[in-house]
Scaffold this motif. Sequence first.
Motif, short mmCIF file in Angstrom:
data_model
loop_
_atom_site.label_atom_id
_atom_site.label_comp_id
_atom_site.label_asym_id
_atom_site.label_seq_id
_atom_site.Cartn_x
_atom_site.Cartn_y
_atom_site.Cartn_z
N LEU A 165 51.08 -48.33 0.76
CA LEU A 165 50.27 -48.83 -0.36
C LEU A 165 49.14 -49.75 0.10
O LEU A 165 48.02 -49.65 -0.42
CB LEU A 165 51.17 -49.54 -1.37
CG LEU A 165 52.04 -48.61 -2.24
CD1 LEU A 165 52.94 -49.43 -3.14
CD2 LEU A 165 51.19 -47.67 -3.06
N PRO A 166 49.37 -50.67 1.05
CA PRO A 166 48.24 -51.47 1.55
C PRO A 166 47.12 -50.62 2.15
O PRO A 166 45.95 -50.97 2.05
CB PRO A 166 48.88 -52.37 2.62
CG PRO A 166 50.29 -52.52 2.17
CD PRO A 166 50.65 -51.19 1.58
N PHE A 167 47.48 -49.49 2.76
CA PHE A 167 46.46 -48.57 3.30
C PHE A 167 45.60 -48.01 2.16
O PHE A 167 44.38 -47.93 2.29
CB PHE A 167 47.14 -47.45 4.07
CG PHE A 167 46.20 -46.35 4.49
CD1 PHE A 167 45.42 -46.49 5.62
CD2 PHE A 167 46.08 -45.18 3.74
CE1 PHE A 167 44.54 -45.49 6.01
CE2 PHE A 167 45.21 -44.18 4.12
CZ PHE A 167 44.44 -44.33 5.26
N ILE A 168 46.24 -47.59 1.07
CA ILE A 168 45.50 -47.08 -0.09
C ILE A 168 44.58 -48.16 -0.65
O ILE A 168 43.42 -47.90 -1.00
CB ILE A 168 46.47 -46.58 -1.18
CG1 ILE A 168 47.34 -45.44 -0.64
CG2 ILE A 168 45.69 -46.13 -2.42
CD1 ILE A 168 46.57 -44.23 -0.18
N LEU A 169 45.09 -49.38 -0.71
CA LEU A 169 44.27 -50.50 -1.17
C LEU A 169 43.06 -50.69 -0.25
O LEU A 169 41.94 -50.94 -0.73
CB LEU A 169 45.11 -51.79 -1.21
CG LEU A 169 44.39 -53.08 -1.61
CD1 LEU A 169 43.82 -52.95 -3.01
CD2 LEU A 169 45.33 -54.27 -1.52
N GLY A 183 45.68 -31.49 9.27
CA GLY A 183 46.41 -30.24 9.07
C GLY A 183 47.53 -30.05 10.07
O GLY A 183 48.61 -29.55 9.73
N ILE A 184 47.30 -30.46 11.32
CA ILE A 184 48.30 -30.27 12.38
C ILE A 184 49.36 -31.37 12.35
O ILE A 184 50.56 -31.10 12.38
CB ILE A 184 47.62 -30.24 13.76
CG1 ILE A 184 46.71 -29.01 13.86
CG2 ILE A 184 48.66 -30.21 14.88
CD1 ILE A 184 45.82 -29.00 15.09
N PHE A 185 48.91 -32.62 12.33
CA PHE A 185 49.84 -33.75 12.45
C PHE A 185 50.33 -34.27 11.10
O PHE A 185 51.39 -34.87 11.01
CB PHE A 185 49.16 -34.91 13.20
CG PHE A 185 48.66 -34.54 14.57
CD1 PHE A 185 49.55 -34.16 15.56
CD2 PHE A 185 47.31 -34.55 14.87
CE1 PHE A 185 49.10 -33.82 16.83
CE2 PHE A 185 46.84 -34.21 16.12
CZ PHE A 185 47.73 -33.83 17.11
N GLY A 186 49.53 -34.04 10.05
CA GLY A 186 49.89 -34.62 8.76
C GLY A 186 49.70 -36.12 8.79
O GLY A 186 49.07 -36.68 9.69
N LEU A 187 50.24 -36.80 7.80
CA LEU A 187 50.14 -38.25 7.73
C LEU A 187 51.52 -38.87 7.97
O LEU A 187 52.53 -38.31 7.54
CB LEU A 187 49.59 -38.70 6.38
CG LEU A 187 48.14 -38.30 6.07
CD1 LEU A 187 47.78 -38.69 4.64
CD2 LEU A 187 47.18 -38.95 7.05
N ASN A 188 51.51 -40.00 8.62
CA ASN A 188 52.76 -40.72 8.89
C ASN A 188 53.03 -41.66 7.71
O ASN A 188 52.68 -42.83 7.74
CB ASN A 188 52.64 -41.51 10.20
CG ASN A 188 53.90 -42.29 10.51
OD1 ASN A 188 54.99 -41.92 10.07
ND2 ASN A 188 53.76 -43.37 11.25
N TYR A 189 53.66 -41.11 6.67
CA TYR A 189 53.89 -41.88 5.45
C TYR A 189 54.91 -42.99 5.69
O TYR A 189 55.95 -42.77 6.32
CB TYR A 189 54.39 -40.98 4.33
CG TYR A 189 53.35 -40.03 3.79
CD1 TYR A 189 52.24 -40.51 3.11
CD2 TYR A 189 53.46 -38.66 3.97
CE1 TYR A 189 51.27 -39.65 2.61
CE2 TYR A 189 52.50 -37.79 3.47
CZ TYR A 189 51.41 -38.30 2.80
OH TYR A 189 50.46 -37.45 2.31
N GLY A 190 54.59 -44.18 5.17
CA GLY A 190 55.55 -45.27 5.17
C GLY A 190 56.57 -45.07 4.07
O GLY A 190 56.52 -44.09 3.32
N ILE A 191 57.46 -46.02 3.91
CA ILE A 191 58.52 -45.85 2.92
C ILE A 191 57.97 -45.85 1.49
O ILE A 191 58.62 -45.36 0.57
CB ILE A 191 59.60 -46.93 3.06
CG1 ILE A 191 59.02 -48.31 2.77
CG2 ILE A 191 60.24 -46.89 4.42
CD1 ILE A 191 60.08 -49.36 2.59
N ASP A 192 56.76 -46.40 1.30
CA ASP A 192 56.17 -46.39 -0.04
C ASP A 192 55.99 -44.98 -0.56
O ASP A 192 56.05 -44.73 -1.76
CB ASP A 192 54.80 -47.09 -0.01
CG ASP A 192 54.93 -48.58 0.26
OD1 ASP A 192 55.93 -49.16 -0.18
OD2 ASP A 192 54.03 -49.14 0.90
N PHE A 193 55.75 -44.02 0.36
CA PHE A 193 55.46 -42.64 -0.04
C PHE A 193 56.50 -41.63 0.43
O PHE A 193 56.44 -40.47 0.05
CB PHE A 193 54.09 -42.22 0.48
CG PHE A 193 52.96 -43.07 -0.03
CD1 PHE A 193 52.86 -43.38 -1.38
CD2 PHE A 193 52.01 -43.58 0.84
CE1 PHE A 193 51.83 -44.17 -1.86
CE2 PHE A 193 50.96 -44.36 0.37
CZ PHE A 193 50.88 -44.67 -0.99
#
Length: 301
Positions: free
Chosen positions: A180-184, A32-42
Amino acid sequence: MHSNKKFNFVHTSRTFLMISLIITVLGIAAVGIFGLNYGIDFSAGTALDITTNKQVEKAKIESFLDEQKLGEYTLVTSDNRASVRFKAALNDVQEKKIKADFSKQLDDKADYEMHIVDAEIAREQQRSALIGMAVACLGIVLYVSIRFEWRFAIAAVLSLIYNAFFVIAVFSIFRLEVNLPFILAVLTIIGYSINDTVVIFDRIRENLRFAKIKSTSDLDVLVNKSIWQTLARSINTVITVLIAAVCLFIFGSESIKLFSLAMILGLVSGAYSSIFIASPIWLYLKKKEPLKKAVKTSNAQ
């Protein structure tokens, strides 16, 4: 066989469930505070990986990128490889120019790998990833519900949620890239975790068929016995895959390090959640059932 000297998983389950709850709450707060560090895939942007034929100082590469004036970027270098992540999606002209300029100014034998994702594709991949994870969880719920009973399904799903969320929280806290590799990796973790859980649940169900349940303490003994009977198999399975994941993390390329790290975290968390979350939750739900009905159920099974 001195079972009284063995570790009592059921007796300590409340402590571990409380620890798991605290970790979950901290994880929710972190996301909630930091959120996610999305890569360029997202999040859209450009990933440029450069493999040089000679050593090029990081300062020179940074100076070169600043001169290109392509907006905000991050740079990671190791040996003869430089990984650049631009927040903007480069067009064809910019792509050709940066490659030509790098070859001319720094290394004429460099190799390039470029991955460009625009905002629309990033949003679509976000939706697809969420749908994929939701379908996987729904499939697991249906499978466990059909093969076992609803109590097993609830326990399995809560265990999976904790397992997946633990990995997501760690990536959020340490600002590791989610792509995407993280989701995998998360989907793979869910598969291994449910395998461990089903192995324990299958043994619990098998032992229920022949058990004479006269009190709730008999259920405690049965669950503890079932965990011990499957512990060696679960540990051996996890260690085998863990060795492969650690080797990939240590010796693999930069592109699969985060995938390997997510696998390592998930495998350890999955083994923990199968024993200390899934089984105790099923036991708690089973104890809520009237004892006479539980006795009839165990005899019928």
